[in-house]
Enzyme design. Structure first.
Site: not given
Ligand code: GLC
Length: 594
Positions: A235, A304
């Site tokens: 993440d 991500e």
């Molecule tokens: C990432 C997740 C999202 C979350 C953010 C903070 O972007 O996909 O859902 O709110 O991180 O953890």
């Protein structure tokens, strides 16, 4: 995984993987010349709150997911990614973690988790955990301790900073903003310092310069590997570090030269000092070493990675391919308009500019409107819902995802054409950014509604007459798994067939991808070519008008001017020859060259 389980799995894999030789999670040793399981795999993202509720509390859970594994196996997925299921105050629905090595009781127990991974493994499905490394919950014991004084053992585990004093008044150290609106700094009266939070106030950023933080996190990764996971989705991985100067960011300027005001009413700032700093790569290499301790289980690291260019994405694999195996390519799936030249260019870049690495394409996730966002009004804004070309556009996007040379990731409900259903009243919003940003930013509830299994009570998501955590969209009576299983031309069958084909057909499985008709700006077409010469041609009409396209690939060294049709949009005539393939509005053709 225990050695005996691995042995049985290897046997099963050999029996089941078929012509294309797909390895499975935990099975194929790379050193033996096999492809790691995640290469060309299909990964299905599950938002556990919304998938299947097994205990009638209106919130999905682990046992619910386990009960749906047969569905996932029949669909053809190789792995499921679960968004966070750890104990959490649920401010950001799990992305605010208060204990990294346990299961939130809302979702079940560790025994339920172990049963889920064991049952998934029986079906050759790997389980991928969400790894939230950038921040914890403010209720995590680490943060509570860190905030308690400036001298405690964890005092330096988070990003603390003294205030700036302006005209005798306290101000945040700089103008950095939270992704979720307003200042990224929160005052802590006990420490008399600010802490940095890239996301919600309740999500303080960890200090990744601190070796103790790194060690704690790597040990946690080992814990989950011992619990049999097939990989991790990292993440917000590009935001682990902040520029040590802590100096102001520049403002983002609009075409009029004035600062852009964002949905939260703030002047938008750049993120050069908080995103994608070079130190991220040191951590990725360390993490990869930890993941590789699992040896031939081929634990996969997925990132991500919202990045601007293919060059930036290339870097996430590492200079020696020793960082992420699968950073998400958001540059193809999130083009967000059916623009043939742009798709062609971006896909081509992903196929040719990342070295020997594997692209990971993704069109949807829990943070963005679903794929119905590709239906645009005349002014170019998304029109969510079931427009006249919903099914056509869905088939086009799914074909790009599954008929490309990639690892393919999709989001629960995409396969039945679920649409974005945002709340219509502020008081119904659950996602805090929807409250801060209303009405410009309605938050992410619209893409997180419960899975539509059937047209019965609670759409089969819960037991019936339960108040589900988000309302079930009215479309469930028509768009649901049970109904679509009975309709030969449904979106569900389109997805299933594409996934089955990419497993069975060597050209679709791993053949090269070569763009065709490169000056056509209405139809995207490409060739997939296996080393032995087997070839498949694909064409997708990006318009609402019929088109004709030439898919003769003799110039590409492929023999044959005819094709046997593998997939075709219902109602489209079978082509007599590859030089003249007709496509209806948003029509798709996939054919094996003969
Ligand atoms: C990432 C997740 C999202 C979350 C953010 C903070 O972007 O996909 O859902 O709110 O991180 O953890």
């Amino acid at each position: 995984m225990k050695a005996w389980t691995r042995g049985i799995l290897c046997l099963l894999v050999a029996l089941c993987a078929g012509a294309a030789g797909i390895a499975q999670p935990g099975a194929a040793p790379e050193s033996a010349g096999h492809t790691p399981w995640w290469k060309n795999a299909v990964i299905y993202e599950i938002y556990p709150r919304s998938f299947q509720d097994s205990n009638r509390n209106g919130i999905g859970d682990l046992n619910g997911i386990t009960s749906r594994l047969d569905y996932l196996q029949n669909l053809g997925v190789n792995a499921i990614w679960l968004t966070p299921i750890y104990p959490s105050p649920q401010v950001d629905f799990g992305y605010d973690i208060s204990d990294y090595t346990a299961i939130d009781p809302q979702y079940g127990t560790m025994a339920d988790f172990d049963r889920l991974t064991a049952e998934a493994r029986k079906r050759n499905i790997g389980v991928i955990m969400d790894l939230v490394l950038n921040h914890t919950s403010d209720k995590h014991p680490w943060f509570i301790e860190s905030a308690s004084s400036r001298t405690n053992p964890k005092a330096d585990w988070y990003v603390w900073h003294d205030p700036k004093i302006v005209n005798g008044k306290r101000e945040p150290p700089n103008n950095w903003q939270s992704v979720f609106g307003h200042s990224a700094w929160q005052w802590d009266p006990a420490r008399k310092q600010y802490y940095y939070h890239r996301f919600y106030i309740q999500q303080p950023d960890l200090n990744w310069n601190n070796p103790q933080v790194r060690k704690a996190m790597y040990d946690m990764v080992r814990f989950w590997i011992r619990h049999g996971v097939a990989g991790f989705r990292l993440d917000a991985i590009t935001s682990l570090f902040e520029d040590p100067s802590f100096s102001n960011e520049a403002y983002v300027l609009g075409p009029d030269g004035k600062p852009v005001i964002n949905a939260y009413g703030d002047k938008e700032v750049m993120t050069n000092k908080t995103d994608n700093l070079p130190e991220v790569h040191d951590v990725l290499r360390e993490l990869r070493r930890v993941a590789d301790e699992a040896g031939n289980r081929n634990v996969v690291l997925i990132g991500e990675t919202y990045l601007e260019s293919i060059a930036d994405l290339r870097k996430m694999y590492g200079p020696r391919n020793d960082e992420l195996q699968l950073p998400m390519d958001m540059q193809v799936g999130f083009i967000n308009k059916l623009d043939v030249p742009l798709f062609r260019r971006r896909i081509n870049e992903a196929e040719t500019e990342i070295g020997d690495n594997q692209p990971l394409f993704v069109f949807d996730n829990h943070d963005n409107p679903r794929w119905d966002r590709y239906q645009l009004s005349a002014s170019g804004t998304p029109v969510f819902g079931y427009g006249p070309h919903h099914a056509g556009i869905g088939r086009v996007l799914a074909t790009i995802l599954f008929a490309s040379r990639d690892t393919a990731m999709f989001y629960y409900g995409d396969e039945i054409g679920m649409v974005t259903t945002p709340p219509t009243r502020k008081e119904d919003v659950k996602d805090p950014i929807g409250i801060t940003g209303w009405p410009k930013e309605k938050g992410r509830d619209g893409e997180r509604t419960p899975m539509q299994w059937n047209d019965g009570p609670d759409a089969g998501f819960s037991a019936g007459h339960v108040k589900t955590w988000l309302p079930i969209p009215p479309s469930y009576t028509t768009y649901n798994v049970a109904a679509e299983q009975d309709q030969p031309n449904s979106m569900l069958h389109w997805y299933e067939q594409l996934m089955a084909l990419r497993k069975q057909d060597p050209a679709l499985h791993s053949g090269d991808e070569i763009m065709l008709n490169t000056s056509d700006n209405k139809v995207l077409s490409w060739l997939r070519k296996a080393p032995d010469g087997e070839a498949v041609v694909v064409a997708c009409n990006f318009t609402d008008q019929p088109r004709t396209v030439n898919l003769d690939v003799s110039a590409q060294g492929v023999q044959g001017t005819h094709a046997s049709t593998l997939m075709i949009t219902p109602g489209t005539p079978e082509p007599a020859s590859l030089s003249k393939v007709q496509l209806g509005p948003y029509g798709v053709y996939v054919g094996k060259v003969q």
